[in-house]
Design an enzyme around this catalytic site. Structure first.
Site, mmCIF file in Angstrom:
data_model
loop_
_atom_site.group_PDB
_atom_site.id
_atom_site.type_symbol
_atom_site.label_atom_id
_atom_site.label_comp_id
_atom_site.label_asym_id
_atom_site.label_seq_id
_atom_site.Cartn_x
_atom_site.Cartn_y
_atom_site.Cartn_z
ATOM 1 N N HIS A 103 -65.782 2.959 -25.476
ATOM 2 C CA HIS A 103 -67.074 2.132 -25.192
ATOM 3 C C HIS A 103 -68.188 3.082 -25.187
ATOM 4 O O HIS A 103 -68.985 3.438 -24.411
ATOM 5 C CB HIS A 103 -66.915 2.137 -23.486
ATOM 6 C CG HIS A 103 -66.160 0.851 -22.947
ATOM 7 N ND1 HIS A 103 -64.816 0.428 -23.543
ATOM 8 C CD2 HIS A 103 -66.064 0.008 -22.025
ATOM 9 C CE1 HIS A 103 -64.260 -0.582 -23.001
ATOM 10 N NE2 HIS A 103 -65.357 -0.779 -22.043
ATOM 11 N N HIS A 176 -69.196 -1.971 -28.144
ATOM 12 C CA HIS A 176 -68.114 -2.426 -28.908
ATOM 13 C C HIS A 176 -68.205 -3.840 -29.457
ATOM 14 O O HIS A 176 -67.551 -4.292 -30.351
ATOM 15 C CB HIS A 176 -66.818 -1.609 -28.528
ATOM 16 C CG HIS A 176 -66.504 -2.247 -26.938
ATOM 17 N ND1 HIS A 176 -66.994 -1.694 -25.901
ATOM 18 C CD2 HIS A 176 -65.756 -3.145 -26.446
ATOM 19 C CE1 HIS A 176 -66.680 -2.368 -25.025
ATOM 20 N NE2 HIS A 176 -65.985 -3.034 -25.038
HETATM 21 CU CU LIG Z 1 -65.106 -2.085 -20.183
#
Ligand SMILES: [Cu+2]
Ligand SMILES: *[C@@H]1O[C@H](CO)[C@@H](O)[C@H](O)[C@H]1NC(C)=O
Length: 241
Positions: A103, A176
């Site tokens: 992340h 992401h």
């Molecule tokens: Cu997440």
């Protein structure tokens, strides 16, 4: 083929979110969730035009009743926000604590002056940014630094801000899935603070929602390929005294 692999890695990390669960003042922990409006679920906000981008809520209902504590701080203090995968994942050995390593993205902190930090109304507030960290020249992200620091992010409260009560909005964005909008995952919680010993600064402010657009280069962002060489953090630059 590359897209196929990316899609899979997204699925694997899809639920490894994060919550700002504790504030530290000059290195002193203030207590788990004390004075922080924490949600009951750790999911992201992805609609930057929604009121849920202010202090969370919506798909992640806030825990009620809202905290009755206001954390006393002094202008110029060093504050630390501590983040965890879920409200209860600290120290459990959860490999996704404080957050999934994939992340990646920036971390920011904003303040809004309020008459009473226990106010339930968060719409219409005027926010100024006091801290931001994005991607450094080596390509390392703020979230990686947070991960390596066990979820802690420290910054200085500007010494010249006015005394009084504020909501402190700490925000982490995971990029992401940000190649298209909506896709960037915004995580934020608001802490209730009371500042003493301040000055008379009048920082320029922005609104939430409003400070970010889906087309901002820091919100719609290709994280993987070609490998990014720079990143523009969303919102204004931080206020300094
Ligand atoms: Cu997440
Ligand atoms: C804020 O700090 C001031 C100065 O110490 C104090 O008088 C006031 O009661 C505090 N307010 C809250 C809500 O804690």
């Amino acid at each position: 083929m590359k897209n196929y692999f990316l899609a899979c890695s997204l699925l694997v990390s899809a639920s490894a979110h994060t919550i700002f669960t504790q504030l530290h003042v000059n290195g002193v922990a203030q207590g788990h969730t004390k004075g922080i409006r924490v949600p009951t679920y750790d999911g992201p906000i992805t609609d930057v035009t929604s009121n849920d981008v202010i202090c969370n809520g919506g798909p992640n209902p806030l825990r009620t009743p809202l905290p009755k504590d206001t954390i006393n701080v002094k202008a110029g203090d060093t504050l630390t926000t501590e983040w965890h995968h879920t409200l209860d994942s600290a120290g459990t050995g959860d490999v996704s604590d404080p957050i999934d390593k994939g992340h990646l993205g920036p971390i920011m902190v904003y303040l809004a002056k309020v008459d009473n930090a226990l106010t339930t109304t968060v719409t219409g507030l005027k926010w100024f940014k006091i801290y931001e960290d994005g991607m450094d020249a080596s390509g390392e992200w703020a979230v990686t630094r947070l991960y390596n620091n066990k979820g802690k992010v420290s910054f200085k409260l500007p010494s010249c801000i006015q005394s009084g009560q504020y909501l402190l909005r700490a925000e982490l964005i995971a990029l992401h899935g940000a190649a298209n909008y909506p896709g960037a995952q915004l995580y934020m919680e608001c802490a209730q603070i009371n500042v003493t010993g301040g000055g008379s600064a009048n920082p320029a402010t922005v609104s939430f929602p409003g400070a970010y657009k889906g087309s901002d280069p820091g919100i719609k962002f290709q994280l993987y390929w070609p490998k990014p060489t720079s990143y523009t953090i969303p919102g204004p630059r931080p206020f300094t005294c």
